[in-house]
Design a protein around this motif. Sequence first.
Motif, PDB file in Angstrom:
ATOM      1  N   ARG A  20       2.142   0.059  -0.497  1.00 24.25           N
ATOM      2  CA  ARG A  20       3.090  -0.669  -1.361  1.00 24.25           C
ATOM      3  C   ARG A  20       3.441   0.178  -2.569  1.00 24.25           C
ATOM      4  O   ARG A  20       4.600   0.282  -2.966  1.00 24.25           O
ATOM      5  N   GLU A  21       2.422   0.817  -3.154  1.00 28.96           N
ATOM      6  CA  GLU A  21       2.674   1.682  -4.320  1.00 28.96           C
ATOM      7  C   GLU A  21       3.515   2.896  -3.918  1.00 28.96           C
ATOM      8  O   GLU A  21       4.470   3.269  -4.612  1.00 28.96           O
ATOM      9  N   VAL A  31       0.263   9.536  -5.649  1.00 32.70           N
ATOM     10  CA  VAL A  31      -0.265   8.195  -5.363  1.00 32.70           C
ATOM     11  C   VAL A  31      -1.549   8.427  -4.569  1.00 32.70           C
ATOM     12  O   VAL A  31      -1.518   8.536  -3.348  1.00 32.70           O
ATOM     13  N   ASP A  71       7.037   1.793  -3.542  1.00 36.07           N
ATOM     14  CA  ASP A  71       7.702   1.554  -4.833  1.00 36.07           C
ATOM     15  C   ASP A  71       8.121   2.875  -5.472  1.00 36.07           C
ATOM     16  O   ASP A  71       9.223   2.999  -6.025  1.00 36.07           O
TER      17      ASP A  71
END
Length: 223
Positions: A77-78, A64, A81
């Motif tokens: 947030r990524e 990421v 997740d």
Amino acid sequence: MASALREPLRVAVMVSGRGSNLQALLNSADAPDSPASIGLVVSNVPNVQALERAKVAGIRTEVVPHRDFDSREAFEREMSDVLESASPDIICQAGFMRILTPWFIERWNGRLINIHPSLLPAFPGLKTHERALEAGVRVHGCTVHMVRSEVDSGPIIGQAAVPVLPNDDPDSLAERVLQAEHRLYPTCLKLIAEGKVQIGSDSVFLATDLCDERQVLLNPAAV
Ligand code: GRF
């Protein structure tokens, strides 16, 4: 109490670089009776050695890249997740070099741990070995702790101490501390996985029988 029937602790590891601590965790988790199982390694930097180490060990990797996101929040947030997809009981930061917002830390409250190359609360932040030498401490080391929004704070799970030697430079001291890190991090994770160290959202409970009151590191050594 440890039980043969206990499910292995599901572990995710966050990395940014070399991954020598990740390697120590992978080696320990590879033991046949390991109480911890590493299911995911996620990096915020592409093509780092830590990702290679995970691949060699057959562990799922994700990248990421923080640079691809407009804001720290969007990146986190990524990241969150991706972590969620591995349903981790514990997330180990192992040389993960981004400061996290309170949102992320709250999201993973009680499940996020880190290793820091000093005996906290001494020398939080960067360049810990240089600063330890400047301060003239005779004993230095590393700390595994729960992550809090204040950088390198949070309840301490375990520490390992090493002597500072008269001819040390930052590199030689870093190397000695790193060897200690490679013993401390798997030890702490194993104890957590066995339920011998309980980490709550604000506290760490350590059983007294895990502590050896006779162990003293004297530097200079007794003559
Ligand atoms: C370690 O010294 C760790 O304590 C610090 O960053 C370094 C990472 O090294 N947070 P590596 O990536 O585990 O080899």
